[in-house]
Motif scaffolding. Structure first.
Motif, PDB file in Angstrom:
ATOM      1  N   GLY A  13      40.751  33.968  46.292  1.00 56.64           N
ATOM      2  CA  GLY A  13      39.320  34.153  46.333  1.00 56.64           C
ATOM      3  C   GLY A  13      38.890  34.263  47.748  1.00 56.64           C
ATOM      4  O   GLY A  13      39.440  34.567  48.826  1.00 56.64           O
ATOM      5  N   ARG A  14      37.528  34.013  47.640  1.00 54.65           N
ATOM      6  CA  ARG A  14      36.812  34.287  49.044  1.00 54.65           C
ATOM      7  C   ARG A  14      37.192  32.682  49.887  1.00 54.65           C
ATOM      8  O   ARG A  14      36.936  32.913  51.095  1.00 54.65           O
ATOM      9  CB  ARG A  14      35.271  33.960  48.885  1.00 54.65           C
ATOM     10  N   THR A 107      33.165  42.795  48.239  1.00 52.78           N
ATOM     11  CA  THR A 107      32.438  42.705  46.900  1.00 52.78           C
ATOM     12  C   THR A 107      32.853  44.058  46.331  1.00 52.78           C
ATOM     13  O   THR A 107      32.976  44.058  44.966  1.00 52.78           O
ATOM     14  CB  THR A 107      30.870  42.602  47.332  1.00 52.78           C
ATOM     15  N   HIS A 110      36.452  43.730  44.620  1.00 48.09           N
ATOM     16  CA  HIS A 110      36.149  43.160  43.368  1.00 48.09           C
ATOM     17  C   HIS A 110      35.414  43.635  42.382  1.00 48.09           C
ATOM     18  O   HIS A 110      36.139  43.873  41.135  1.00 48.09           O
ATOM     19  CB  HIS A 110      35.388  41.787  43.598  1.00 48.09           C
ATOM     20  N   ASP A 111      34.600  44.856  42.694  1.00 51.92           N
ATOM     21  CA  ASP A 111      34.018  45.629  41.527  1.00 51.92           C
ATOM     22  C   ASP A 111      34.781  46.741  41.197  1.00 51.92           C
ATOM     23  O   ASP A 111      34.225  47.339  40.051  1.00 51.92           O
ATOM     24  CB  ASP A 111      32.559  46.056  42.111  1.00 51.92           C
ATOM     25  N   HIS A 114      35.658  44.928  37.967  1.00 48.05           N
ATOM     26  CA  HIS A 114      34.472  44.234  37.121  1.00 48.05           C
ATOM     27  C   HIS A 114      33.367  45.260  37.494  1.00 48.05           C
ATOM     28  O   HIS A 114      32.532  44.568  37.893  1.00 48.05           O
ATOM     29  CB  HIS A 114      34.587  42.924  37.427  1.00 48.05           C
ATOM     30  N   ILE A 118      30.753  40.110  36.317  1.00 47.42           N
ATOM     31  CA  ILE A 118      31.754  39.146  35.967  1.00 47.42           C
ATOM     32  C   ILE A 118      31.797  38.560  34.552  1.00 47.42           C
ATOM     33  O   ILE A 118      32.694  37.694  33.979  1.00 47.42           O
ATOM     34  CB  ILE A 118      31.563  38.088  37.095  1.00 47.42           C
ATOM     35  N   ILE A 229      39.946  37.996  43.470  1.00 49.25           N
ATOM     36  CA  ILE A 229      39.326  39.161  43.902  1.00 49.25           C
ATOM     37  C   ILE A 229      40.170  40.439  43.966  1.00 49.25           C
ATOM     38  O   ILE A 229      39.744  41.439  43.255  1.00 49.25           O
ATOM     39  CB  ILE A 229      38.650  39.064  45.237  1.00 49.25           C
ATOM     40  N   ARG A 231      43.210  41.941  42.186  1.00 46.88           N
ATOM     41  CA  ARG A 231      43.878  42.113  41.126  1.00 46.88           C
ATOM     42  C   ARG A 231      44.794  43.263  40.986  1.00 46.88           C
ATOM     43  O   ARG A 231      44.076  44.211  41.306  1.00 46.88           O
ATOM     44  CB  ARG A 231      43.122  41.738  39.965  1.00 46.88           C
TER      45      ARG A 231
END
Length: 240
Positions: A13-14, A107, A110-111, A114, A118, A229, A231
């Protein structure tokens, strides 16, 4: 005293952007969530039971009585203390701006899986994720990575670093972005890396630094997985 890093257990993650800085510098730190009672300690901060310095969410860093939240803010705090940012004000501010741009980029990465938020599982938004990933890979990936490639090319001290003539936390974060993108979109990156040779070279140099090399080979480095984040869903990596 060692630093205390608060981030969720089981994912890079972050929090990984902060870990890389601490590991590269050889700084003592505790990864609180991976210790006994760690989850409860995180909850105590988030619920305001440890005073008014109440972060919205991990990651956050505790250094004595100081609590610093948000990746870019944490790295701006650690940079001078770990000798991972140039001394001049102009370069420090430029480094902070680059890290904020990386935050924006992360960000968007990540999107891709998703796009609707989330609160829903990936399986409930697969069609939207395919559409979002297609646009990301064709437009946003080249835009962000092209920008960072241009930053390296424009560095007046040489093309080996994003800021100044020595490794900074920005270089370490760009290494993590490359690592994550190679995991998430291996087919796309295989072709796209031809356009970003300076970033590819930077990634290789950072991976050979003693602190980073030892960290990557240790159990402290959490493997990429489909909870973080970055994947890897083959159906989203649409280029053969």
């Amino acid at each position: 005293m060692s630093y205390e890093l608060y981030y969720w257990d089981g994912i890079q993650g972050r929090g990984e952007f902060v870990r890389l800085a601490l590991e590269d510098a050889g700084a003592g730190y505790q990864d609180v969530a991976r210790m006994s009672g760690g989850s409860s300690k995180i909850a105590a901060f988030l619920e305001g039971r440890n005073g008014h310095q109440m972060p919205f969410a991990p990651p956050f860093l505790k250094d004595g009585d100081i609590v610093v939240s948000h990746v870019a803010n944490i790295l701006a705090y650690l940079g001078p203390r770990l000798d991972l940012v140039p001394a001049g004000e102009a370069e420090r501010l430029f480094a902070h701006g680059l890290q904020l741009t990386i935050t924006d980029f992360v960000t968007e990465i990540h999107d891709t899986h998703h796009p609707l938020g989330i609160d829903d599982y990936y399986e409930d938004q697969k069609d939207e994720a395919k559409a979002r990933s297609s646009r990301f890979l064709s437009s946003r990936l080249p835009k962000f990575m092209g920008y960072f490639e241009a930053v390296l090319a424009a560095n007046p001290t040489g093309t080996e670093h994003a800021v100044g003539s020595r490794v900074s936390y920005v270089d370490l974060s760009l290494f993590q972005v490359m690592e994550g993108l190679r995991y998430a979109f291996p087919n796309t990156m295989k072709h796209f890396e031809e356009d970003i040779p300076l970033l590819v070279s930077l990634h290789g140099r950072i991976g050979e630094r003693a602190g980073i090399r030892d960290y990557l080979a240790s159990e402290r480095r959490i493997p990429f997985n489909e909870m973080g984040i970055f994947r890897h869903y083959p159906e989203l990596d649409q280029r053969d």
